[in-house]
Design a protein around this motif. Structure first.
Motif, PDB file in Angstrom:
ATOM      1  N   SER A   1      41.346  81.337  36.156  1.00 33.68           N
ATOM      2  CA  SER A   1      41.389  80.396  36.981  1.00 33.68           C
ATOM      3  C   SER A   1      41.125  79.022  36.803  1.00 33.68           C
ATOM      4  O   SER A   1      41.017  79.151  35.476  1.00 33.68           O
ATOM      5  CB  SER A   1      39.576  80.969  37.155  1.00 33.68           C
ATOM      6  OG  SER A   1      39.480  79.525  37.614  1.00 33.68           O
ATOM      7  N   ARG A   2      42.101  77.937  37.277  1.00 35.61           N
ATOM      8  CA  ARG A   2      42.909  77.265  37.124  1.00 35.61           C
ATOM      9  C   ARG A   2      41.504  75.782  37.033  1.00 35.61           C
ATOM     10  O   ARG A   2      41.700  74.929  35.674  1.00 35.61           O
ATOM     11  CB  ARG A   2      44.046  76.594  37.921  1.00 35.61           C
ATOM     12  CG  ARG A   2      45.156  76.935  37.655  1.00 35.61           C
ATOM     13  CD  ARG A   2      46.383  76.782  38.045  1.00 35.61           C
ATOM     14  NE  ARG A   2      46.078  77.064  39.389  1.00 35.61           N
ATOM     15  CZ  ARG A   2      47.177  76.264  40.381  1.00 35.61           C
ATOM     16  NH1 ARG A   2      48.639  75.499  39.980  1.00 35.61           N
ATOM     17  NH2 ARG A   2      47.395  76.967  41.601  1.00 35.61           N
ATOM     18  N   TRP A   3      40.085  76.357  38.026  1.00 34.75           N
ATOM     19  CA  TRP A   3      39.745  75.047  37.845  1.00 34.75           C
ATOM     20  C   TRP A   3      38.389  75.184  36.936  1.00 34.75           C
ATOM     21  O   TRP A   3      38.304  73.962  36.475  1.00 34.75           O
ATOM     22  CB  TRP A   3      39.055  75.175  39.371  1.00 34.75           C
ATOM     23  CG  TRP A   3      37.955  76.470  39.671  1.00 34.75           C
ATOM     24  CD1 TRP A   3      38.192  77.923  40.385  1.00 34.75           C
ATOM     25  CD2 TRP A   3      36.891  76.359  39.096  1.00 34.75           C
ATOM     26  NE1 TRP A   3      38.152  78.071  40.049  1.00 34.75           N
ATOM     27  CE2 TRP A   3      36.562  78.350  39.428  1.00 34.75           C
ATOM     28  CE3 TRP A   3      35.805  75.331  38.790  1.00 34.75           C
ATOM     29  CZ2 TRP A   3      35.427  78.637  39.655  1.00 34.75           C
ATOM     30  CZ3 TRP A   3      34.806  76.558  38.095  1.00 34.75           C
ATOM     31  CH2 TRP A   3      34.200  77.386  39.074  1.00 34.75           C
ATOM     32  N   LEU A   4      38.216  76.388  36.303  1.00 31.57           N
ATOM     33  CA  LEU A   4      37.596  76.630  35.535  1.00 31.57           C
ATOM     34  C   LEU A   4      38.001  75.999  34.394  1.00 31.57           C
ATOM     35  O   LEU A   4      37.685  75.578  33.181  1.00 31.57           O
ATOM     36  CB  LEU A   4      37.275  78.269  35.352  1.00 31.57           C
ATOM     37  CG  LEU A   4      35.861  79.185  34.473  1.00 31.57           C
ATOM     38  CD1 LEU A   4      34.568  77.796  34.302  1.00 31.57           C
ATOM     39  CD2 LEU A   4      35.772  79.869  34.133  1.00 31.57           C
ATOM     40  N   LEU A   5      39.352  76.265  33.361  1.00 34.18           N
ATOM     41  CA  LEU A   5      39.809  76.428  32.420  1.00 34.18           C
ATOM     42  C   LEU A   5      40.018  74.530  32.320  1.00 34.18           C
ATOM     43  O   LEU A   5      39.764  73.901  31.724  1.00 34.18           O
ATOM     44  CB  LEU A   5      41.385  76.721  32.586  1.00 34.18           C
ATOM     45  CG  LEU A   5      41.667  78.129  32.450  1.00 34.18           C
ATOM     46  CD1 LEU A   5      42.747  78.555  32.466  1.00 34.18           C
ATOM     47  CD2 LEU A   5      40.861  78.488  31.111  1.00 34.18           C
ATOM     48  N   THR A   6      40.049  73.859  33.808  1.00 31.37           N
ATOM     49  CA  THR A   6      40.246  72.868  34.213  1.00 31.37           C
ATOM     50  C   THR A   6      38.898  72.042  33.594  1.00 31.37           C
ATOM     51  O   THR A   6      38.529  70.891  32.871  1.00 31.37           O
ATOM     52  CB  THR A   6      40.411  71.777  35.122  1.00 31.37           C
ATOM     53  OG1 THR A   6      41.937  72.462  35.182  1.00 31.37           O
ATOM     54  CG2 THR A   6      40.374  70.618  35.756  1.00 31.37           C
ATOM     55  N   THR A   7      37.755  72.163  33.781  1.00 28.90           N
ATOM     56  CA  THR A   7      36.285  71.997  34.073  1.00 28.90           C
ATOM     57  C   THR A   7      35.679  72.338  31.966  1.00 28.90           C
ATOM     58  O   THR A   7      35.472  71.308  31.858  1.00 28.90           O
ATOM     59  CB  THR A   7      35.642  72.820  35.066  1.00 28.90           C
ATOM     60  OG1 THR A   7      36.093  72.726  36.348  1.00 28.90           O
ATOM     61  CG2 THR A   7      33.805  72.159  34.120  1.00 28.90           C
ATOM     62  N   MET A   8      36.081  73.133  31.666  1.00 29.97           N
ATOM     63  CA  MET A   8      35.705  73.590  30.658  1.00 29.97           C
ATOM     64  C   MET A   8      37.044  72.604  29.216  1.00 29.97           C
ATOM     65  O   MET A   8      36.550  72.251  28.391  1.00 29.97           O
ATOM     66  CB  MET A   8      35.845  75.089  30.480  1.00 29.97           C
ATOM     67  CG  MET A   8      35.441  76.128  30.665  1.00 29.97           C
ATOM     68  SD  MET A   8      33.602  75.714  30.309  1.00 29.97           S
ATOM     69  CE  MET A   8      33.060  75.273  32.132  1.00 29.97           C
ATOM     70  N   MET A   9      38.125  72.203  29.573  1.00 24.45           N
ATOM     71  CA  MET A   9      39.028  71.057  29.042  1.00 24.45           C
ATOM     72  C   MET A   9      37.649  69.740  28.979  1.00 24.45           C
ATOM     73  O   MET A   9      37.890  69.627  27.854  1.00 24.45           O
ATOM     74  CB  MET A   9      40.339  70.846  29.476  1.00 24.45           C
ATOM     75  CG  MET A   9      41.078  70.288  28.452  1.00 24.45           C
ATOM     76  SD  MET A   9      42.841  70.420  29.335  1.00 24.45           S
ATOM     77  CE  MET A   9      43.763  69.489  28.298  1.00 24.45           C
TER      78      MET A   9
END
Length: 535
Positions: free
Chosen positions: A239-247
C-alpha cells in the motif's frame, strides 16, 4: 568506618558516566563536581544534548543523500534479476528493521520500569525522612509548649498557695529553673522545620516529574511499536499511501528518538556526578541550615562518632528526674498542709510523665540509624536502579534510531517497486482478448463492440465441421461453451479439462486444431462473429 557506611558503593557505570567531558557552550572544560545551581554546569549538560542533536543532523543528512542517490541514479528495473535482488533487499531490510524495533521496545520497557522503580525508592525514602523530622519537630514543639504554658500556670498557682511556706516556694523556684533548662536544651536542637519542608518539596516535585516522564516514555514505546507494525503491514499489502504515511511518522519518530537520547544522556551524567560523591554535595547544601557535625553524624552513622544530641538529651533527662523527685516530695509533705495544692501537683506530675515518654521517642528519632537507612535507600534507588534504567533508555533510543533509519531506507525502494509494478500492469494492451482488465471493461460497457471469445468461436466451428455437432446454435452459456470446447478438442484431456470461459487469464496453450480452425475462417464466419477476429 562503620559497617553501615560500606553498604553504599557507587556502581561502575556512574564512574564511567562521570568521566564524560564536561564542557560549557563556549567549549571550556569544567570540573566534574555536581553543581546544579551553577550556570556553567548546566551548560555542560546542555552541551551533551547538543551532541545528540548533532547526531540527528548527521543521520538526516545521510538519509537525504541516500534518497537523492536513489532518485537520481536509477537502475534498469525491467531486468528480472534486478527486480528479484531489490525485492530481496527490501524484504531483509524490513525484517531487520522490525527485529531491531522489537528489541528496542523491549529494552525501553525494561529501562522505563527500572528508572521508575529507582525514583519511587528515592521519593519513598524522602517521605520517610520527612516523617522522621516531622516527628522530631512535633515532640520538641509539644514539650516546649507544655513547659512554657501549662507548667508555668501550675507553678504560679502553687506559689500563691505556698506563700506562707518559704521552703515550698524555694522548691517551686527550683522546678522553674529546671523547666527553663529543658527549654534551653530543646532550643539548642537544629531547626528541623526548614529541612523538613525542603525534603517534602523535593519529594513532591520529583514524584510529579517522574509520573509524566514515565507516561511520556510509555506513549513513545507504544508509538514506535505501532509505526513499525504499520510499516510492515504496508510492505506486506504493498500500500503506497500507508507506506508514505509511515515514512512521515518514521521521520518524526527518528527526531524524537535522538531528542530522548540527548535528554537521557544529560540526566544520566548529572545523576552520576552526584552519585560519585553524594556526601560532599549534601554537606555543602546543608551548611547554612544544620551544623556539619550533625550532617556528618547522619551521613556516616558510625559508632566512633559522638552523638551531637547526647549532651542535650542527658540534661533533659536529669532535669525531668529532678523535677519528678521534687513533685513527689511536695505531694508527700505539702498536701497534708495545703489540700488545695494536690490538683496542681498531680497535673504537673502528669505533664512530667508525658515529657519523659516524649524524651524516649525523641531519643529514638534522633538516632542516626533511621535517617541513615533512608539516605542509603535513596542512594540505592537513584544510583543503581535509576541510572541503570537511564542507560537502558539510551540504548532504546539508539536502537529505535537505527530501526527507523533502516525503515526509511527500505520504504522508498518498496514504494518504487510498487509503482513499477503498477506501470507494467497499465502497459498491457487493452485490446488483448485474454487481458483481465479488457474483459472487465467489456462487461461494464456492453455497447462497445460485441467481442466473441475465441473459445466460443471454436465451439461454433466445431459444430459446423460436424465434430460431435450440437443440435442448437452457439450459446453464450458457460456450460454449453465448455461442452463445445470439449468436442472441438476431440476429447483430449490436455485441453478438455481446462475451462476457458470466465477465466481472468489466457488459456494455458493452443491445440493444433484450434489454430487450424482459426486460420480456416471464411469471410461469412468473420462477419458472423464480428470484426474482433479479423486476421
Amino acid at each position: 568506618m562503620s559497617s553501615a557506611r560500606v553498604d553504599y558503593i557507587a556502581p561502575w557505570w556512574t564512574y564511567w558516566l562521570h568521566q564524560f567531558p564536561h564542557v560549557n557552550l563556549r567549549f571550556q572544560p569544567l570540573d566534574h563536581t555536581f553543581k546544579p545551581q551553577e550556570e556553567n554546569y548546566q551548560q555542560s549538560l546542555i552541551f551533551l544534548g547538543c551532541v545528540a542533536a548533532a547526531g540527528l543532523g548527521v543521520n538526516l543528512l545521510c538519509l537525504a543523500i541516500y534518497l537523492s542517490c536513489l532518485c537520481c541514479c536509477r537502475k534498469d528495473e525491467e531486468e528480472e534479476e534486478s527486480k528479484k535482488s531489490n525485492s530481496c533487499c527490501v524484504t531483509w531490510a524490513a525484517v531487520a528493521a522490525g527485529l531491531i524495533c522489537c528489541v528496542a521496545v523491549g529494552v525501553g520497557f525494561y529501562g522505563n520500569s527500572e528508572t521508575n522503580d529507582g525514583v519511587y525508592q528515592l521519593t519513598y525514602s524522602l517521605y520517610n525522612a520527612n516523617h522522621t523530622l516531622a516527628g522530631v519537630d512535633s515532640l520538641v514543639t509539644g514539650t516546649m509548649g507544655g513547659m512554657q504554658s501549662s507548667l508555668n500556670e501550675h507553678l504560679s498557682r502553687l506559689g500563691e498557695i505556698f506563700a506562707a511556706r518559704g521552703d515550698f516556694v524555694q522548691t517551686l523556684q527550683f522546678m522553674q529553673q529546671m523547666s527553663d533548662n529543658i527549654i534551653k536544651q530543646l532550643l539548642g536542637l537544629p531547626d528541623w522545620e526548614k529541612a523538613k519542608v525542603d525534603l517534602a518539596a523535593i519529594a513532591d516535585q520529583t514524584a510529579y516529574v517522574e509520573y509524566y516522564r514515565w507516561l511520556t516514555y510509555l506513549l513513545i514505546l507504544i508509538l514506535d511499536l505501532v509505526i513499525c507494525l504499520a510499516a510492515c503491514l504496508g510492505l506486506a499489502k504493498q500500500s503506497r499511501w500507508l507506506l508514505t504515511t509511515m515514512m512521515v511518522f518514521g521521520v518524526l519518530t527518528l527526531i524524537l528518538s535522538w531528542a530522548s537520547l540527548g535528554a537521557d544522556v544529560a540526566t544520566a551524567v548529572g545523576t552520576s556526578d552526584f552519585c560519585v560523591a553524594p556526601d560532599k554535595f549534601l554537606m555543602n547544601q546543608t551548611k547554612d541550615i544544620i551544623s556539619s557535625d550533625i550532617v556528618h553524624y547522619y551521613l556516616y552513622c558510625s559508632q566512633t562518632l559522638p552523638n551531637p544530641f547526647q549532651q542535650s538529651l542527658t540534661v533533659f533527662q536529669r532535669s525531668l528526674t529532678t523535677m519528678q523527685i521534687q513533685i513527689q516530695g511536695l505531694l508527700q509533705f505539702a498536701v497534708p498542709l495545703f489540700p488545695t495544692a494536690e490538683r496542681d501537683l498531680l497535673s504537673i506530675q502528669h505533664l512530667l510523665n508525658n515529657s519523659e515518654a516524649g524524651l524516649h521517642q525523641l531519643t529514638a528519632l534522633l538516632d542516626c540509624r533511621g535517617l541513615n537507612k533512608d539516605y542509603l535507600d535513596a542512594l540505592m534507588g537513584v544510583c543503581y536502579d535509576g541510572v541503570e534504567g537511564l542507560l537502558y533508555l539510551c540504548l532504546f533510543s539508539l536502537l529505535a534510531a537505527c530501526a527507523f533509519s533502516v525503515m526509511l531506507c527500505a520504504i522508498p525502494r518498496a514504494w518504487r517497486q510498487i509503482a513499477n509494478r503498477d506501470r507494467d500492469y497499465d502497459d498491457i494492451d487493452d485490446g488483448d482478448p485474454f487481458n483481465p482488465q479488457s474483459r472487465r471493461i467489456t462487461s461494464h460497457h456492453p455497447h462497445q463492440g460485441n467481442m466473441h471469445s475465441f473459445c466460443s468461436y471454436s465451439s461454433s466451428m466445431g459444430s459446423q465441421t460436424s465434430l460431435h455437432p450440437p443440435t442448437q446454435a452457439v450459446s453464450n452459456a458457460p456450460l454449453s461453451e465448455y461442452m463445445n470446447q470439449s468436442a472441438l478438442f476431440g476429447g483430449n484431456p490436455r485441453y478438455e479439462n481446462v475451462p476457458l470461459i470466465g477465466r481472468g487469464s489466457p488459456p494455458p496453450s493452443y491445440s493444433p486444431t484450434m489454430r487450424a480452425t482459426y486460420l480456416s475462417m471464411t469471410e461469412d464466419q468473420i462477419r458472423h462473429f464480428g470484426e474482433d477476429f479479423r486476421a
